[in-house]
Design an enzyme around this catalytic site. Structure first.
Site, short mmCIF file in Angstrom:
data_model
loop_
_atom_site.label_atom_id
_atom_site.label_comp_id
_atom_site.label_asym_id
_atom_site.label_seq_id
_atom_site.Cartn_x
_atom_site.Cartn_y
_atom_site.Cartn_z
N TYR A 115 -43.04 7.94 -11.08
CA TYR A 115 -43.86 8.06 -12.36
C TYR A 115 -43.70 6.81 -13.73
O TYR A 115 -44.49 6.60 -14.32
CB TYR A 115 -44.51 9.00 -12.82
N ASN A 129 -58.56 6.07 -14.01
CA ASN A 129 -57.63 5.88 -13.96
C ASN A 129 -56.50 6.58 -15.23
O ASN A 129 -56.99 7.33 -16.50
CB ASN A 129 -57.82 4.48 -14.58
N ASP A 186 -54.11 4.96 -16.96
CA ASP A 186 -53.88 4.32 -18.01
C ASP A 186 -54.16 4.27 -18.87
O ASP A 186 -55.40 4.79 -19.05
CB ASP A 186 -53.06 2.93 -17.15
N HIS A 245 -58.57 11.83 -14.38
CA HIS A 245 -57.67 12.76 -13.44
C HIS A 245 -56.45 12.64 -14.28
O HIS A 245 -55.13 12.32 -13.56
CB HIS A 245 -57.06 11.23 -12.13
N CYS A 284 -39.27 26.32 -22.69
CA CYS A 284 -38.77 27.10 -21.56
C CYS A 284 -37.83 26.00 -20.94
O CYS A 284 -37.43 26.95 -19.57
CB CYS A 284 -39.67 27.18 -20.92
C1 BJW Z 1 -61.13 -3.83 -6.97
C2 BJW Z 1 -60.46 -5.40 -7.55
C3 BJW Z 1 -61.23 -6.17 -8.62
C4 BJW Z 1 -59.58 -4.00 -6.24
N1 BJW Z 1 -61.89 -5.76 -8.77
N2 BJW Z 1 -62.38 -3.88 -7.76
C5 BJW Z 1 -65.36 17.64 -1.59
C6 BJW Z 1 -64.74 16.76 -0.36
C7 BJW Z 1 -63.55 16.65 0.53
C8 BJW Z 1 -62.52 16.79 -0.39
C9 BJW Z 1 -62.21 17.54 -1.67
C10 BJW Z 1 -63.72 17.68 -2.33
N3 BJW Z 1 -63.56 17.71 -3.32
C11 BJW Z 1 -61.89 18.28 -4.18
C12 BJW Z 1 -61.48 17.63 -3.05
C13 BJW Z 1 -60.25 17.44 -2.48
C14 BJW Z 1 -59.52 16.16 -3.38
C15 BJW Z 1 -59.72 15.06 -2.35
O1 BJW Z 1 -61.15 14.57 -3.50
N4 BJW Z 1 -59.27 14.39 -1.91
C16 BJW Z 1 -60.01 13.12 -0.82
C17 BJW Z 1 -58.99 12.39 -0.45
C18 BJW Z 1 -61.14 13.41 0.71
N5 BJW Z 1 -59.66 15.99 -4.60
C19 BJW Z 1 -58.75 16.95 -6.03
O2 BJW Z 1 -57.87 17.49 -4.71
C20 BJW Z 1 -59.18 16.45 -6.90
N6 BJW Z 1 -58.85 18.60 -7.24
C21 BJW Z 1 -60.59 18.77 -7.23
O3 BJW Z 1 -61.36 18.85 -6.50
O4 BJW Z 1 -59.92 20.62 -7.98
C22 BJW Z 1 -60.86 21.57 -7.40
C23 BJW Z 1 -60.40 21.85 -6.21
C24 BJW Z 1 -58.86 22.09 -6.45
C25 BJW Z 1 -58.42 23.09 -5.45
C26 BJW Z 1 -59.10 23.40 -4.14
C27 BJW Z 1 -60.49 22.62 -4.04
C28 BJW Z 1 -61.10 22.44 -5.21
C29 BJW Z 1 -58.61 16.09 -7.68
C30 BJW Z 1 -57.74 14.55 -7.07
C31 BJW Z 1 -57.10 13.99 -7.83
C32 BJW Z 1 -57.23 12.30 -7.29
N7 BJW Z 1 -55.48 11.91 -7.85
C33 BJW Z 1 -55.13 11.07 -8.05
C34 BJW Z 1 -53.39 10.74 -8.52
C35 BJW Z 1 -53.61 10.53 -9.65
C36 BJW Z 1 -52.63 10.29 -10.54
C37 BJW Z 1 -51.67 9.79 -9.79
O5 BJW Z 1 -52.38 7.93 -10.26
O6 BJW Z 1 -50.43 8.97 -9.42
O7 BJW Z 1 -55.59 9.73 -8.70
S1 BJW Z 1 -55.57 10.43 -6.43
C38 BJW Z 1 -55.95 9.06 -6.93
O8 BJW Z 1 -56.91 8.66 -6.09
C39 BJW Z 1 -55.96 8.46 -8.27
C40 BJW Z 1 -57.31 7.38 -8.47
O9 BJW Z 1 -57.58 8.32 -9.52
C41 BJW Z 1 -57.80 8.20 -7.06
C42 BJW Z 1 -59.03 7.00 -7.09
O10 BJW Z 1 -58.42 6.12 -6.04
P1 BJW Z 1 -59.23 4.75 -6.95
O11 BJW Z 1 -59.63 4.55 -8.54
O12 BJW Z 1 -60.32 4.75 -6.24
O13 BJW Z 1 -58.49 3.29 -6.30
P2 BJW Z 1 -58.06 2.93 -4.84
O14 BJW Z 1 -56.80 2.45 -5.01
O15 BJW Z 1 -58.31 3.84 -3.89
O16 BJW Z 1 -58.94 1.88 -4.34
C43 BJW Z 1 -59.40 0.66 -5.48
C44 BJW Z 1 -60.46 -0.48 -5.11
O17 BJW Z 1 -60.67 -1.30 -5.79
C45 BJW Z 1 -60.81 -0.26 -4.10
O18 BJW Z 1 -62.81 -0.45 -3.34
C46 BJW Z 1 -61.03 -1.98 -4.32
O19 BJW Z 1 -61.39 -2.81 -3.35
C47 BJW Z 1 -61.43 -2.26 -5.98
N8 BJW Z 1 -60.91 -3.47 -6.21
N9 BJW Z 1 -58.92 -5.13 -6.38
C48 BJW Z 1 -62.21 -4.52 -8.66
N10 BJW Z 1 -60.19 -6.88 -8.79
#
Ligand code: BJW
Length: 252
Positions: free
Chosen positions: A69, A103, A105, A120, A157
Site C-alpha cells: 500500500y 477506486n 485513489d 472500496h 491503543c
Molecule cells: C480501461 C482502461 C482504460 C483498462 N479505460 N477501461 C456475490 C457473488 C460472489 C461473491 C460475492 C458476492 N457478494 C460479495 C462477494 C464477495 C466479494 C466478491 O465480490 N468477490 C468476487 C471476486 C467474486 N465481495 C466482497 O467481499 C465485498 N464485500 C462484501 O460483499 O461485503 C459483504 C459481505 C461480507 C462478508 C461476507 C459476505 C458479504 C468487498 C469487496 C472489496 C473489493 N476490494 C478491492 C480492493 C480494494 C483495496 C485495494 O485497491 O487494494 O477493490 S478488490 C479490487 O477489485 C478493488 C477494485 O475496486 C475492485 C474492482 O476492480 P476493477 O476496478 O474492476 O479493476 P480491474 O483491474 O478488475 O479491471 C479494470 C478494467 O479496466 C478492465 O475491464 C480493463 O479492460 C479496463 N481498462 N484500461 C477504460 N484506459
C-alpha cells in the site's frame, strides 16, 4: 484517436439530465495507475493482488501488505488526473453527474469532481486496525518500493495503522452502496467506466439500473461480464472516449 461515437450514445448523453458514473480501475489507467488485475510492476509482479487485498494477508504479514500500500500511495501521489477525469468534471458544470467509484485513489476529486461514494474506501484514509480510530499522523512512505515496511502504531491503543480500503470479505463503508444504488435508480443514464465487473456488490449496480429501466452504457476497451447486460457497449478508453463524448454533446 477516439473511436467513432455511436449516434445513439451521443443522443442519450446529450439528453441526459442526471448521469451516474460507475468507475473502476480503468478510469485511472491512463494516469499511470495500474489496474487492479493487471500485472503489477517491479517487485510486486510476484504477488497476486487478490491475495494481498484481504484481512487474512494483513493478519499473516502486515509488513508485506503495508509495503504494497505504501508503494501504491506513493504512485498515486506522483500522477495526475487524465483527460477522462477532467471531462467528467466539465460535464458536471452543465448537468448533474454523480460518481460512485470503486477506486481508492483521489483522481476524480483532483480533477474537480465531487465523488458521491468511494465504494472500496480510500488509500489514504488511514485508521487503526484494532480500535478503528482514524489516523492522521505521519507515515513513512519510501520513495522506492520496499518489500517490507512496519505500519505506524496507533497513538491511542498501539494497534497497527492500516489503509482505509475495503478488503475482500469486509463490509463497504456505511451508506456507500445505498448512495450509489439511489443514484443509479434516479439517473437517466448510467455510464460504467473501466471496471471488470467482477467484484460484488459494486458489480450489481448496472443490473439495478437496468431493472429500473435506466439505460446503461459500458465504456471499456475490453469485453467484460457486464458487456452482455448493457444497452450500449462503447469500446474505447476513458481518457480518449470521455472528452470525445463531451465534445460531441457540446454541438448536439
Ligand atoms: C480501461 C482502461 C482504460 C483498462 N479505460 N477501461 C456475490 C457473488 C460472489 C461473491 C460475492 C458476492 N457478494 C460479495 C462477494 C464477495 C466479494 C466478491 O465480490 N468477490 C468476487 C471476486 C467474486 N465481495 C466482497 O467481499 C465485498 N464485500 C462484501 O460483499 O461485503 C459483504 C459481505 C461480507 C462478508 C461476507 C459476505 C458479504 C468487498 C469487496 C472489496 C473489493 N476490494 C478491492 C480492493 C480494494 C483495496 C485495494 O485497491 O487494494 O477493490 S478488490 C479490487 O477489485 C478493488 C477494485 O475496486 C475492485 C474492482 O476492480 P476493477 O476496478 O474492476 O479493476 P480491474 O483491474 O478488475 O479491471 C479494470 C478494467 O479496466 C478492465 O475491464 C480493463 O479492460 C479496463 N481498462 N484500461 C477504460 N484506459
Amino acid at each position: 484517436m477516439a473511436a467513432p461515437l455511436n449516434p445513439a450514445l451521443v443522443e442519450l448523453a446529450a439528453a441526459a439530465r442526471r448521469v451516474t458514473v460507475l468507475s473502476g480501475a480503468g478510469m485511472s489507467a491512463e494516469s499511470g495507475v495500474p489496474t487492479f488485475r493487471a500485472a503489477q510492476s517491479g517487485l510486486w509482479e510476484r504477488f497476486d493482488p487478490t491475495m494481498l487485498a484481504t484481512p487474512q494477508a494483513w493478519e499473516a504479514d502486515p509488513e508485506l501488505v503495508w509495503a504494497w500500500y505504501a508503494w501504491r500511495i506513493n504512485l498515486v501521489r506522483g500522477v495526475e488526473p487524465n483527460a477522462g477525469h477532467r471531462a467528467l468534471a466539465r460535464w458536471a458544470e452543465r448537468t448533474q453527474v454523480r460518481i460512485a467509484t470503486q477506486n481508492v485513489d483521489d483522481l476524480h476529486e483532483r480533477a474537480g469532481s465531487d465523488v458521491l461514494a468511494h465504494l472500496h474506501g480510500s488509500l489514504t484514509a488511514l485508521r487503526c486496525a484494532d480500535c478503528e480510530r482514524p489516523f492522521d499522523g505521519p507515515v513513512e512512505i519510501p520513495a522506492e518500493p520496499v518489500e517490507r515496511l512496519a505500519p505506524a502504531a496507533c497513538p491511542a491503543c498501539d494497534g497497527r495503522v492500516r489503509p482505509g480500503v475495503v478488503w475482500f470479505g469486509e463490509m463497504l463503508p456505511q451508506g456507500a452502496f445505498d448512495a450509489a444504488a439511489d443514484a443509479v435508480f434516479d439517473a437517466d443514464l448510467v455510464l460504467v467506466v473501466g471496471t471488470s465487473g467482477l467484484v460484488y456488490p459494486a458489480a450489481s449496480l448496472p443490473d439495478l439500473a437496468r431493472g429500473h429501466g435506466v439505460p446503461v452504457v459500458e465504456l471499456n476497451p475490453e469485453d467484460t461480464p457486464v458487456s452482455e447486460r448493457v444497452d450500449i457497449v462503447w469500446r474505447d478508453t476513458a481518457a480518449r472516449g470521455l472528452p470525445a463524448l463531451l465534445a460531441a454533446i457540446a454541438v448536439a
